[in-house]
Design an enzyme around this catalytic site. Structure first.
Site, short mmCIF file in Angstrom:
data_model
loop_
_atom_site.label_atom_id
_atom_site.label_comp_id
_atom_site.label_asym_id
_atom_site.label_seq_id
_atom_site.Cartn_x
_atom_site.Cartn_y
_atom_site.Cartn_z
CB SER A 131 -0.91 0.04 1.23
OG SER A 131 -1.62 1.26 1.24
CE LYS A 185 -2.88 -2.44 -0.40
NZ LYS A 185 -3.68 -2.33 -1.57
CG HIS A 188 -4.65 -0.72 4.07
ND1 HIS A 188 -4.92 -0.17 2.82
CD2 HIS A 188 -3.85 0.18 4.70
CE1 HIS A 188 -4.32 0.99 2.72
NE2 HIS A 188 -3.66 1.23 3.83
CG ASN A 189 -7.06 -1.44 -0.27
OD1 ASN A 189 -6.06 -1.26 0.39
ND2 ASN A 189 -7.03 -1.54 -1.57
CD GLU A 192 -7.26 3.48 0.53
OE1 GLU A 192 -6.31 2.72 0.84
OE2 GLU A 192 -7.52 3.78 -0.66
P1 NAP Z 1 -1.48 -2.15 -13.92
O1 NAP Z 1 -1.99 -1.07 -14.77
O2 NAP Z 1 -2.39 -2.77 -12.91
O3 NAP Z 1 -0.89 -3.33 -14.84
C1 NAP Z 1 -0.07 -3.07 -15.95
C2 NAP Z 1 1.11 -4.01 -15.95
O4 NAP Z 1 0.67 -5.37 -16.00
C3 NAP Z 1 1.98 -3.80 -17.18
O5 NAP Z 1 3.32 -3.95 -16.80
C4 NAP Z 1 1.52 -4.93 -18.09
O6 NAP Z 1 2.45 -5.29 -19.05
C5 NAP Z 1 1.35 -6.02 -17.09
N1 NAP Z 1 0.54 -7.14 -17.59
C6 NAP Z 1 -0.80 -7.16 -17.76
N2 NAP Z 1 -1.18 -8.38 -18.23
C7 NAP Z 1 -0.04 -9.12 -18.35
C8 NAP Z 1 0.24 -10.44 -18.79
N3 NAP Z 1 -0.75 -11.25 -19.18
N4 NAP Z 1 1.52 -10.87 -18.76
C9 NAP Z 1 2.51 -10.06 -18.36
N5 NAP Z 1 2.31 -8.79 -17.94
C10 NAP Z 1 1.05 -8.33 -17.93
O7 NAP Z 1 -0.13 -1.63 -13.18
P2 NAP Z 1 0.06 -0.82 -11.83
O8 NAP Z 1 -0.93 0.27 -11.66
O9 NAP Z 1 1.51 -0.51 -11.78
O10 NAP Z 1 -0.28 -1.90 -10.70
C11 NAP Z 1 0.43 -3.12 -10.58
C12 NAP Z 1 -0.20 -3.94 -9.48
O11 NAP Z 1 -0.10 -3.21 -8.25
C13 NAP Z 1 -1.70 -4.21 -9.68
O12 NAP Z 1 -2.00 -5.49 -9.22
C14 NAP Z 1 -2.37 -3.17 -8.81
O13 NAP Z 1 -3.64 -3.58 -8.38
C15 NAP Z 1 -1.39 -3.10 -7.66
N6 NAP Z 1 -1.43 -1.85 -6.89
C16 NAP Z 1 -1.56 -0.65 -7.50
C17 NAP Z 1 -1.58 0.51 -6.75
C18 NAP Z 1 -1.69 1.84 -7.42
O14 NAP Z 1 -1.77 2.84 -6.70
N7 NAP Z 1 -1.68 1.90 -8.74
C19 NAP Z 1 -1.45 0.45 -5.37
C20 NAP Z 1 -1.28 -0.78 -4.77
C21 NAP Z 1 -1.28 -1.93 -5.53
P3 NAP Z 1 2.46 -4.54 -20.50
O15 NAP Z 1 3.21 -3.26 -20.29
O16 NAP Z 1 3.17 -5.49 -21.40
O17 NAP Z 1 1.02 -4.32 -20.89
#
Ligand code: NAP
Length: 483
Positions: A131, A185, A188-189, A192
């Protein structure tokens, strides 16, 4: 073949993954292997941060060979199918004893399933809730890892090195086995969601009750941030309310569409609570309030329904604002108390040895609900590890005692004024429900027995009873049987 020089790897280099990789690379002694399905993200990260200790890779085999053994990789990809796809690939190139960490927002039951499947290959699988959004990932998040104790031994020092620090302690602890980390987690959300809804209700009441401008209310939140309410969300509320729209010169808040989005973790918290039979009414109302806000057609159709006829004015704004502050504090205590109830129930159901005080500790820094009063939660569980409800701990009991008159005034005022306060009101009802001597649940049981012979228990003797309810009989009979 790439040389095995990296001690940690990251798969998935979108916002969260690239920031987490940079965080890892910034720590003494770390070299980070990085991989992304589409290579552009890898190239961008490497070219924008030439100073960082990265090893760029272009396929899973190369990624695995870049890692020293036991290999440790953190997956930061889109939760769901993306996670499963990456796990499939990594298990092909990793070996027994290696560690795969899913740092995405996975549903904890998916993590339980994945952990079981990956364990069969001899590879460790750790679901870790992370988080703090993108800034947290870069500068230090709060991390909630599950998985085996063996995996934690290798992973613990690495995660401690990148986690936020609160009062000298890293905001990470081994939460429990398999899905425990993602479960916590999720809670937590959920908290939130409740926190944000309560803040929204406080803002709305003050604005409509006193006519103060967003900028003036920002000042109130700044002052509140120096009280028991001190927290990241209160701090950024002041920032959001202060913001002026560059296009119109209006308060930005007034040009933002009032329909709140959601990515699902709040709903999971409530769905899981329903399955576990835990009343998390404050969190549920927060989730529902977002759903209600996002129903423009229904809202438009209902917009001319009658409300109170008398115009609402606040005679003494200062007292009212202080009442709202205390109502917010009391309702917030309820939200946390309910969230911890769900943690206790989840731990019981899934056989996790979760230390509640440690959870409060790792939420003190890095994460979105970071708040001063989490120390009080840690203290409460340290004083009484078997505490049955957080709000009955001496500190919180006293806090609610000091707040309850204000809380009641605010909820009744909101009802009379026709201003929605679902989280304030449901939290107060929950509080009154818990402390009631007798609940109308007795009538519910009577009704259930009447129409469905569901039986009931008596206050004055053991056993299970069913009444032959009047109908066309003149006598009411009871049958007792001990089970
Ligand atoms: P995201 O938009 O959730 O995901 C995009 C990423 O996933 C890209 O690197 C994409 O690769 C990859 N991807 C999707 N499908 C795939 C597949 N089949 N094989 C390999 N790679 C794949 O990214 P994010 O916002 O950085 O979040 C990443 C994780 O952290 C998520 O689970 C999200 O829920 C979690 N999270 C996010 C936040 C936040 O504030 N954003 C906070 C806590 C946790 P390509 O570039 O090749 O498409």
């Amino acid at each position: 073949m790439v040389e095995a020089v990296a001690n940690i790897g990251v798969v998935g280099l979108a916002v969260m993954g690239s920031n987490l990789a940079r965080n890892l690379a910034s720590r003494e002694g770390n070299t980070v292997a990085v991989f992304n399905r589409s290579h552009e993200k890898t190239d961008t990260l490497l070219s924008e941060h030439p100073e960082a200790e990265f090893v760029g890779t272009t396929d899973y085999a190369g990624f695995a060979s870049a890692l020293s053994k036991p290999r440790t990789a953190i997956i930061m990809v889109q939760a769901g199918k993306g996670t499963d796809a990456v796990i499939d690939e990594l298990t092909k190139v990793f070996e027994p004893g290696d560690i795969i960490v899913d740092g995405g927002n996975a549903l904890f039951t998916d993590t339980i399933r994945r952990e079981k499947a990956v364990r069969e290959t001899g590879i460790n699988f750790v679901g870790a809730g992370i988080s703090g959004g993108e800034e947290g990932a870069l500068k230090g998040p709060s991390i909630m890892p599950g998985g085996s104790a063996e995996a934690w031994e290798t992973l613990g020092p690495i995660l401690k090195s990148i986690a936020a620090i609160a009062e000298g302690e890293p905001c990470v602890t081994h939460v429990g086995t398999d899905g425990a980390g993602h479960f916590v987690k999720m809670i937590h959300n959920g908290i939130e969601y409740a926190d944000m809804q309560l803040i929204g209700e406080a803002y709305d009441l003050i604005r409509r009750g006193t006519g103060k401008s967003p900028a003036e209310i920002a000042t109130i939140f700044e002052a509140w941030n120096k009280t028991e309410l001190e927290s990241y969300l209160i701090e950024i509320t002041a920032e959001v309310l202060k913001q002026v729209d560059a296009k119109t010169g209006k308060a930005l808040i007034d040009v933002i569409v009032d329909q709140a989005g959601a990515k699902g973790t709040g709903a999971w918290t409530v769905q899981t609570a329903l399955d576990l039979g835990i009343p998390v009414s404050g969190i549920a109302e927060a989730v529902f309030a977002r759903s209600l806000s996002s129903k423009p057609a229904q809202r438009a159709a209902a917009s001319d329904l009658p409300g109170p006829t008398d115009k609402w004015t606040v005679d003494d704004p200062e007292t009212f604002i202080e009442d709202v502050r205390l109502a917010l504090y009391a309702s917030k205590i309820i939200a946390y108390s309910q969230g911890f109830d769900e943690i206790v129930a989840g731990a019981d159901e899934y056989k996790w040895d979760i230390h509640k005080g440690d959870i409060a500790k790792i939420w003190r820094g890095g994460c979105i609900i970071r708040a001063q009063f989490l120390n009080r939660i840690t203290d409460a569980y340290a004083d009484d590890p078997g505490l049955v409800a957080l709000l009955t701990a001496p500190y919180f009991r006293t806090a609610i005692e000091g707040a309850q008159a204000s809380w009641r005034r605010v909820v009744s005022t909101a009802a009379i004024a026709g201003i929605p306060s679902p989280a304030f009101s449901s939290s107060l009802s929950y509080y009154d429900g818990l402390r009631a001597d007798r609940l109308p649940a007795a009538l519910t049981q009577g009704l259930r027995d009447f129409f469905g012979a569901h039986t009931y228990k008596r206050v004055d003797m053991d056993g299970t009873f069913h009444t032959l309810w009047s109908g066309d009989r003149s006598e009411i009979e009871s049958e007792g049987s001990s089970h």
